[in-house]
Design a protein around this motif. Structure first.
Motif, short mmCIF file in Angstrom:
data_model
loop_
_atom_site.label_atom_id
_atom_site.label_comp_id
_atom_site.label_asym_id
_atom_site.label_seq_id
_atom_site.Cartn_x
_atom_site.Cartn_y
_atom_site.Cartn_z
N GLY A 181 -14.58 -19.00 -18.11
CA GLY A 181 -15.95 -19.32 -17.74
C GLY A 181 -16.06 -20.47 -16.76
N MET A 182 -14.93 -20.96 -16.26
CA MET A 182 -14.93 -22.07 -15.30
C MET A 182 -14.21 -21.66 -14.02
N GLY A 183 -14.68 -22.22 -12.91
CA GLY A 183 -14.01 -22.06 -11.63
C GLY A 183 -13.70 -23.43 -11.06
N ILE A 184 -12.64 -23.52 -10.26
CA ILE A 184 -12.22 -24.82 -9.74
C ILE A 184 -12.06 -24.77 -8.22
N TRP A 185 -12.70 -25.72 -7.56
CA TRP A 185 -12.47 -25.98 -6.15
C TRP A 185 -11.34 -26.99 -6.03
N ARG A 186 -10.37 -26.70 -5.16
CA ARG A 186 -9.28 -27.64 -4.90
C ARG A 186 -9.16 -27.86 -3.40
N ALA A 187 -8.80 -29.08 -3.02
CA ALA A 187 -8.54 -29.37 -1.61
C ALA A 187 -7.39 -30.36 -1.51
N PHE A 188 -6.54 -30.15 -0.55
CA PHE A 188 -5.40 -31.03 -0.28
C PHE A 188 -5.71 -31.81 0.99
N THR A 189 -5.68 -33.13 0.89
CA THR A 189 -6.10 -33.92 2.05
C THR A 189 -5.41 -35.29 2.03
N GLU A 225 -16.60 -26.10 -11.88
CA GLU A 225 -17.96 -25.62 -12.09
C GLU A 225 -17.95 -24.39 -12.97
N ASP A 226 -19.14 -23.89 -13.32
CA ASP A 226 -19.21 -22.58 -13.97
C ASP A 226 -18.62 -21.54 -13.03
N ALA A 227 -17.85 -20.62 -13.58
CA ALA A 227 -17.20 -19.60 -12.76
C ALA A 227 -18.24 -18.77 -12.01
N GLN A 228 -18.02 -18.62 -10.72
CA GLN A 228 -18.92 -17.84 -9.87
C GLN A 228 -18.10 -16.99 -8.91
N ASP A 229 -18.71 -15.96 -8.39
CA ASP A 229 -18.05 -15.14 -7.38
C ASP A 229 -18.19 -15.86 -6.03
N ARG A 230 -17.14 -16.51 -5.64
CA ARG A 230 -17.12 -17.22 -4.36
C ARG A 230 -16.30 -16.47 -3.31
N SER A 231 -15.96 -15.22 -3.61
CA SER A 231 -15.02 -14.48 -2.76
C SER A 231 -15.58 -14.14 -1.39
N LEU A 260 -12.31 -35.08 3.95
CA LEU A 260 -12.33 -33.68 3.53
C LEU A 260 -13.04 -32.86 4.61
N THR A 261 -12.28 -32.48 5.64
CA THR A 261 -12.88 -31.87 6.83
C THR A 261 -12.22 -30.57 7.26
N ASP A 262 -11.09 -30.21 6.66
CA ASP A 262 -10.34 -29.04 7.11
C ASP A 262 -10.58 -27.87 6.17
N PRO A 263 -11.25 -26.81 6.62
CA PRO A 263 -11.51 -25.66 5.74
C PRO A 263 -10.24 -25.01 5.20
N ALA A 264 -9.14 -25.11 5.95
CA ALA A 264 -7.91 -24.45 5.54
C ALA A 264 -7.30 -25.06 4.29
N THR A 265 -7.74 -26.25 3.92
CA THR A 265 -7.16 -26.93 2.75
C THR A 265 -7.90 -26.62 1.46
N VAL A 266 -8.98 -25.85 1.53
CA VAL A 266 -9.84 -25.63 0.37
C VAL A 266 -9.55 -24.26 -0.25
N ASN A 267 -9.43 -24.21 -1.57
CA ASN A 267 -9.31 -22.92 -2.25
C ASN A 267 -10.09 -22.95 -3.55
N TYR A 268 -10.41 -21.76 -4.05
CA TYR A 268 -11.23 -21.62 -5.25
C TYR A 268 -10.63 -20.57 -6.15
N THR A 269 -10.45 -20.89 -7.42
CA THR A 269 -9.93 -19.93 -8.39
C THR A 269 -10.67 -20.12 -9.71
N TRP A 270 -10.54 -19.12 -10.56
CA TRP A 270 -11.10 -19.21 -11.91
C TRP A 270 -10.04 -19.69 -12.87
N PHE A 271 -10.47 -20.39 -13.92
CA PHE A 271 -9.58 -20.70 -15.03
C PHE A 271 -9.39 -19.43 -15.86
N GLU A 272 -8.14 -19.12 -16.18
CA GLU A 272 -7.82 -17.95 -16.98
C GLU A 272 -6.83 -18.33 -18.08
#
Length: 377
Positions: A181-189, A225-231, A260-272
């Protein structure tokens, strides 16, 4: 005398690479394969608790991990207020022992490279861009047909091929992997000077806002955050969403947001999550790491539990008196199931308290898990 002479390890992540290192060092012939085209790892950063560091020391890679990572011994809790006020600074338990730091953050690709270089140096034969198309076992071995039509016969196959393990499916095992029920945004910077450890912010628009330094010049930041369809989001849209969510968090987050300015460093996944009921083997094929158990990163124990699997399996195989028995593989599951399940359950409980906005006994739960993993697996 080892219970096996030759082993196929499927999956070159932490669990697979560690297994290959330990078995090859023990005189076993090891083939390590991965379907990915090269050694580049997905993801950004990784948090390694002390019990993970204990296994990395056993693998002979502690020095490069220390060199490329960022060690720290405290955890900060901050408020989601206009100043990012520090509520408390906690001294973390050194679960790997007094000679190792409590935590090391590092780039996941750096860790992958270090482990695979060590596996190759130990004598494991590492192949990328390949998988197997057939696996057939009898009482004395496992015949494997690879995608290039080559074949091999092994005493044991180790499925370390992740949460959606093809090896698990090839064994006919149905295992439900469910969203928490959770989703996570991650960024490497880049790492601002204000970030010297992990700080966690609870509340605000996200369940958790945090960051972990991964080197002198880098970190990964995350928002849960709450898991959402961010695809459907394009990279620039993903960056915009993550930056917008982060605007509720201040203190060091203000400095992170500035870089935090580079879109290529951002990803989103759900907790499973899932846990495979014991035993974790079928005949001469055994599952380890995420193929057998996976949990949300609320306790930052995923890599540690995978590494512990590798250490326990290799120990049993290398002390196997020259015979691979069902009892030996059963002993592996018996040593690992309760511990890994407790970590998964604890991780899920923390996540559920956040989802329910419930004030659970977080310090008590974390203390119990720390005590558990402080003992070698």
């Amino acid at each position: 005398m080892p219970a096996v002479r030759n082993v196929l390890v499927v999956g070159a992540g932490a669990a697979g690479a560690a297994t290959a290192i330990l078995l090859a060092e023990g005189g076993v012939s090891v083939d390590l394969i991965d379907i990915k085209p090269d050694a580049r790892a997905a993801g950004s950063g990784i948090t390694l608790q002390g019990n993970a560091l204990r296994v990395l020391q056993q693998l002979g890679v502690w020095d490069p991990v220390r060199e490329h990572g960022y060690a720290f011994d405290t955890l900060g809790l901050r408020a989601p207020d206009p100043h990012g006020s520090l509520i408390v600074e906690l001294t973390d338990v050194r679960t790997g022992g007094p000679d190792l730091p409590a935590t090391v953050g590092m780039s996941r690709p750096d860790l992958t490279r270090i482990l695979l270089d060590r596996a190759a140096a130990a004598g494991a034969k590492v192949r990328f861009g390949t998988t197997y198309t057939g696996i057939h076992q009898d009482t004395t071995g496992v015949d494997v047909t690879f995608a290039d039509a080559s074949t091999g016969r092994y005493d044991l196959v180790v499925g370390a091929d992740g949460i959606r393990s093809w090896t698990r499916r090839a064994l006919g095992i149905h295992l439900e992997t469910r969203s928490t029920g959770m989703g996570i945004w991650r960024a490497f910077t880049a790492r601002p000077a204000t970030v010297t450890r992990t700080d966690l912010y609870y509340g605000g628009p996200c369940h958790i806002a945090g960051y972990c330094p991964t080197g002198e010049d880098s970190l990964y930041a995350y928002l849960v955050e709450d898991a959402q369809d961010r695809s459907t989001l394009a990279p620039q849209e993903s960056l915009t969403v993550m930056r917008r969510l982060s605007e509720a968090y201040h203190g060091p987050w203000d400095d992170i947001r500035a870089v935090l300015t580079d879109p290529a460093t951002v990803n989103y996944t759900w907790f499973e999550s899932h846990v495979l009921p014991a035993p974790w083997h079928r005949g001469r094929v055994v599952l380890i790491g995420d193929a057998a158990h996976t949990c949300p990163p609320t306790l930052a124990q995923g890599a540690a539990q995978a590494l512990e699997d590798a250490a326990v399996l290799a120990e049993l195989l290398l002390d196997g008196d020259g015979a691979l028995t069902d009892g030996l593989l059963q002993a592996f599951s018996e040593r690992r199931y309760e511990r890994a399940s407790a970590v998964v359950d604890g991780s899920l409980q923390l996540a559920q308290w956040l989802l329910d906005h419930e004030r659970g006994d977080v310090p008590g739960l974390m203390a119990r898990i720390s005590h558990l993993v402080s003992e070698p697996a």
